[in-house]
Design a protein around this motif. Structure first.
Motif, PDB file in Angstrom:
ATOM      1  N   MET A  95      17.002 -10.801   1.890  1.00 56.74           N
ATOM      2  CA  MET A  95      16.671 -11.593   3.065  1.00 56.74           C
ATOM      3  C   MET A  95      15.810 -12.581   2.903  1.00 56.74           C
ATOM      4  O   MET A  95      15.073 -12.935   2.019  1.00 56.74           O
ATOM      5  N   ARG A  96      16.378 -13.825   3.906  1.00 54.58           N
ATOM      6  CA  ARG A  96      15.527 -15.076   3.810  1.00 54.58           C
ATOM      7  C   ARG A  96      14.625 -14.783   4.612  1.00 54.58           C
ATOM      8  O   ARG A  96      14.391 -15.284   5.966  1.00 54.58           O
ATOM      9  N   TRP A  97      13.134 -14.383   4.080  1.00 59.61           N
ATOM     10  CA  TRP A  97      12.024 -14.289   4.805  1.00 59.61           C
ATOM     11  C   TRP A  97      11.092 -15.091   4.671  1.00 59.61           C
ATOM     12  O   TRP A  97      10.158 -15.288   5.343  1.00 59.61           O
ATOM     13  N   GLN A  98      10.991 -15.949   3.483  1.00 59.68           N
ATOM     14  CA  GLN A  98       9.693 -16.635   3.092  1.00 59.68           C
ATOM     15  C   GLN A  98       9.134 -17.635   4.115  1.00 59.68           C
ATOM     16  O   GLN A  98       8.192 -17.985   4.072  1.00 59.68           O
ATOM     17  N   MET A  99      10.073 -18.145   4.969  1.00 56.30           N
ATOM     18  CA  MET A  99       9.797 -19.066   6.013  1.00 56.30           C
ATOM     19  C   MET A  99       9.174 -18.472   7.365  1.00 56.30           C
ATOM     20  O   MET A  99       9.010 -19.043   7.986  1.00 56.30           O
ATOM     21  N   GLY A 100       9.369 -17.303   7.474  1.00 59.44           N
ATOM     22  CA  GLY A 100       9.047 -16.438   8.551  1.00 59.44           C
ATOM     23  C   GLY A 100       7.537 -16.475   8.667  1.00 59.44           C
ATOM     24  O   GLY A 100       6.817 -16.710   8.075  1.00 59.44           O
ATOM     25  N   ARG A 101       7.273 -16.262  10.214  1.00 61.15           N
ATOM     26  CA  ARG A 101       5.939 -15.995  10.790  1.00 61.15           C
ATOM     27  C   ARG A 101       5.242 -15.018  10.330  1.00 61.15           C
ATOM     28  O   ARG A 101       5.914 -14.022   9.768  1.00 61.15           O
ATOM     29  N   ARG A 102       3.869 -15.140   9.860  1.00 55.14           N
ATOM     30  CA  ARG A 102       3.264 -14.184   9.454  1.00 55.14           C
ATOM     31  C   ARG A 102       2.346 -13.338  10.619  1.00 55.14           C
ATOM     32  O   ARG A 102       2.062 -13.938  11.408  1.00 55.14           O
ATOM     33  N   SER A 103       2.400 -11.944  10.325  1.00 53.39           N
ATOM     34  CA  SER A 103       1.680 -11.287  11.661  1.00 53.39           C
ATOM     35  C   SER A 103       0.257 -11.255  11.482  1.00 53.39           C
ATOM     36  O   SER A 103      -0.170 -11.330  10.527  1.00 53.39           O
ATOM     37  N   ASP A 104      -0.608 -11.266  12.645  1.00 52.17           N
ATOM     38  CA  ASP A 104      -1.836 -11.210  12.921  1.00 52.17           C
ATOM     39  C   ASP A 104      -2.248  -9.812  12.612  1.00 52.17           C
ATOM     40  O   ASP A 104      -3.655  -9.467  12.719  1.00 52.17           O
ATOM     41  N   ASN A 105      -1.522  -8.894  12.662  1.00 53.27           N
ATOM     42  CA  ASN A 105      -1.754  -7.515  13.038  1.00 53.27           C
ATOM     43  C   ASN A 105      -1.708  -6.666  11.704  1.00 53.27           C
ATOM     44  O   ASN A 105      -1.512  -5.261  11.848  1.00 53.27           O
ATOM     45  N   ILE A 106      -2.092  -7.130  10.643  1.00 54.83           N
ATOM     46  CA  ILE A 106      -2.068  -6.496   9.328  1.00 54.83           C
ATOM     47  C   ILE A 106      -3.457  -6.205   9.066  1.00 54.83           C
ATOM     48  O   ILE A 106      -4.485  -7.035   9.123  1.00 54.83           O
ATOM     49  N   GLU A 107      -3.665  -4.895   8.762  1.00 55.57           N
ATOM     50  CA  GLU A 107      -5.277  -4.116   8.533  1.00 55.57           C
ATOM     51  C   GLU A 107      -5.226  -3.954   6.928  1.00 55.57           C
ATOM     52  O   GLU A 107      -4.596  -2.964   6.589  1.00 55.57           O
ATOM     53  N   ASP A 108      -5.595  -4.963   6.046  1.00 54.01           N
ATOM     54  CA  ASP A 108      -5.673  -4.714   4.722  1.00 54.01           C
ATOM     55  C   ASP A 108      -6.895  -3.753   4.568  1.00 54.01           C
ATOM     56  O   ASP A 108      -7.931  -4.268   4.248  1.00 54.01           O
ATOM     57  N   GLN A 109      -6.749  -2.646   4.154  1.00 55.52           N
ATOM     58  CA  GLN A 109      -7.549  -1.459   3.676  1.00 55.52           C
ATOM     59  C   GLN A 109      -7.473  -1.198   2.408  1.00 55.52           C
ATOM     60  O   GLN A 109      -8.050   0.108   2.024  1.00 55.52           O
ATOM     61  N   ARG A 110      -6.635  -1.890   1.500  1.00 53.08           N
ATOM     62  CA  ARG A 110      -6.478  -1.461   0.216  1.00 53.08           C
ATOM     63  C   ARG A 110      -7.802  -1.512  -0.625  1.00 53.08           C
ATOM     64  O   ARG A 110      -8.736  -2.528  -0.399  1.00 53.08           O
ATOM     65  N   GLY A 111      -7.941  -0.622  -1.564  1.00 50.90           N
ATOM     66  CA  GLY A 111      -9.104  -0.571  -2.299  1.00 50.90           C
ATOM     67  C   GLY A 111     -10.388  -0.181  -1.493  1.00 50.90           C
ATOM     68  O   GLY A 111     -11.572  -0.065  -2.227  1.00 50.90           O
ATOM     69  N   MET A 112     -10.215  -0.052  -0.325  1.00 50.09           N
ATOM     70  CA  MET A 112     -11.564   0.684   0.319  1.00 50.09           C
ATOM     71  C   MET A 112     -11.586   2.249   0.166  1.00 50.09           C
ATOM     72  O   MET A 112     -10.747   2.927   0.169  1.00 50.09           O
ATOM     73  N   PRO A 113     -12.675   2.642  -0.302  1.00 52.25           N
ATOM     74  CA  PRO A 113     -12.684   4.131  -0.650  1.00 52.25           C
ATOM     75  C   PRO A 113     -12.748   4.827   0.632  1.00 52.25           C
ATOM     76  O   PRO A 113     -13.355   4.415   1.577  1.00 52.25           O
ATOM     77  N   VAL A 114     -11.668   6.193   0.563  1.00 46.88           N
ATOM     78  CA  VAL A 114     -11.996   6.948   1.474  1.00 46.88           C
ATOM     79  C   VAL A 114     -12.414   8.107   1.197  1.00 46.88           C
ATOM     80  O   VAL A 114     -11.603   8.930   0.585  1.00 46.88           O
ATOM     81  N   GLY A 115     -13.389   8.750   1.565  1.00 52.72           N
ATOM     82  CA  GLY A 115     -13.879  10.303   1.310  1.00 52.72           C
ATOM     83  C   GLY A 115     -13.700  10.849   2.596  1.00 52.72           C
ATOM     84  O   GLY A 115     -14.060  10.397   3.790  1.00 52.72           O
ATOM     85  N   ARG A 116     -13.624  12.012   2.827  1.00 50.48           N
ATOM     86  CA  ARG A 116     -13.672  12.829   3.874  1.00 50.48           C
ATOM     87  C   ARG A 116     -15.167  12.950   4.393  1.00 50.48           C
ATOM     88  O   ARG A 116     -15.798  14.074   4.393  1.00 50.48           O
ATOM     89  N   GLY A 117     -15.775  11.627   4.414  1.00 51.95           N
ATOM     90  CA  GLY A 117     -17.057  11.911   4.681  1.00 51.95           C
ATOM     91  C   GLY A 117     -18.157  11.852   3.728  1.00 51.95           C
ATOM     92  O   GLY A 117     -19.265  11.704   3.617  1.00 51.95           O
ATOM     93  N   THR A 118     -17.437  12.300   2.382  1.00 54.05           N
ATOM     94  CA  THR A 118     -18.466  12.314   1.272  1.00 54.05           C
ATOM     95  C   THR A 118     -18.956  10.957   0.760  1.00 54.05           C
ATOM     96  O   THR A 118     -20.475  11.072   0.478  1.00 54.05           O
ATOM     97  N   VAL A 119     -18.275   9.760   0.914  1.00 52.23           N
ATOM     98  CA  VAL A 119     -19.252   8.541   0.405  1.00 52.23           C
ATOM     99  C   VAL A 119     -20.185   8.239   1.218  1.00 52.23           C
ATOM    100  O   VAL A 119     -21.088   7.960   0.713  1.00 52.23           O
ATOM    101  N   VAL A 120     -19.905   8.359   2.493  1.00 48.79           N
ATOM    102  CA  VAL A 120     -21.260   8.035   3.386  1.00 48.79           C
ATOM    103  C   VAL A 120     -22.287   8.956   3.299  1.00 48.79           C
ATOM    104  O   VAL A 120     -23.258   8.593   3.193  1.00 48.79           O
TER     105      VAL A 120
END
Ligand SMILES: [Zn+2]
Length: 281
Positions: A1-26
């Motif tokens: 797909m020719r996508w490289q010139m496309g608009r980027r969305s503002d609606n991405i939430e990048d939560q990669r690398g964020m620790p997720v515990g079921r309450g344990t971390v907090v």
């Protein structure tokens, strides 16, 4: 797909690398703090307590930096996902306008490993999903490696199809179709299968729109069709258990998924995607 010139969305939430515990971390952090305060109150040297707590260091900081760093290549993938999301926003925005409605763009959350959504705690193993509770699409980009290596569906348009399918569920949510899923019997041909096949058809409609704007390259549609077939219930079951039991189908067979994606792609019309009116899926 020719996508490289496309608009980027503002609606991405990048939560990669964020620790997720079921309450344990907090909980751990607060617990430690309370112990230190108690120690100070009772005249104990706080370092005695701090040394005794969590020898691996605080869960949030060090682990996220070292073990959960996104693999190389994921940033281009993030860029790609952002363009696909933006393209679905523009496409569905226009389609909704023509219906005299307003398209509310969903957010897309990138995560790694596990995530807490309004639909509950989810691990990457469940694959990409849409949560109606917070109207967000969730994806761990490692799914794309599975799609390519384990399920035999390579190609950027296969990856785009996955996003477009989840966006299809969002469209159902906006149009009020989602509730139909529970109103029908589950299993082969049941409500959830019809919802899934409709989401495939909507993904096809989006593909139709990209074709009209000359964004498709040779082999793109084939790679999406191949992905739709690869994640059909029958194919997945056979791969996982060696047998096929149609009663437990939730997404439709490979042939059905290909058929409905293709129908959306060829017509580009919402009416053509009425899986609930179809006698034969
Ligand atoms: Zn789905």
């Amino acid at each position: 797909m020719r996508w490289q010139m496309g608009r980027r969305s503002d609606n991405i939430e990048d939560q990669r690398g964020m620790p997720v515990g079921r309450g344990t971390v907090v909980g751990g952090g607060i617990g430690t703090l309370v112990l230190v305060l108690l120690a100070l109150y009772f005249g104990v040297d706080p370092s005695v307590i701090l040394q005794g707590v969590d020898p691996g260091g605080s869960p949030g900081s060090t682990r996220s930096a070292q073990q959960q760093r996104a693999p190389a290549g994921d940033d281009q993938l993030r860029d790609f996902v952002s363009v696909i999301l933006a393209d679905t926003e523009d496409t569905w925005g226009e389609l909704f306008r023509r219906m005299g409605r307003r398209y509310e763009a969903p957010h897309l959350v990138l995560f790694s490993g596990a995530i807490q959504s309004a639909c509950g705690f989810a691990e990457a193993a469940v694959g990409p999903f849409y949560c109606p509770g917070d109207r967000k699409v969730y994806i761990d980009l490692s799914f794309y490696r599975d799609l390519r290596d384990r399920l035999g569906a390579p190609g950027d348009f296969a990856q785009a199809y996955v996003i477009a399918h989840e966006i299809g569920h969002h469209v159902q949510d906006l149009l009020g179709t989602s509730s139909k899923g529970g109103a029908h019997a589950q299993g082969a041909g049941g409500g959830s299968v019809r919802l899934e096949l409709q989401a495939d058809c909507y993904a096809g409609m989006w593909a139709h729109s990209t074709g009209q704007r000359d964004l498709l390259e040779a082999g793109d549609i084939q790679s999406a069709v191949n992905a739709a077939a690869a994640i059909g219930d029958d194919r997945l079951q056979k791969q996982e258990t060696g047998t096929v039991s149609p009663d437990s189908f939730t997404h439709g067979t490979s042939a059905q998924r290909v058929r409905w994606f293709t129908r959306g792609y060829e017509t580009g019309k919402l009416e053509a995607c009425d899986t609930f009116a179809a006698n034969q899926l």
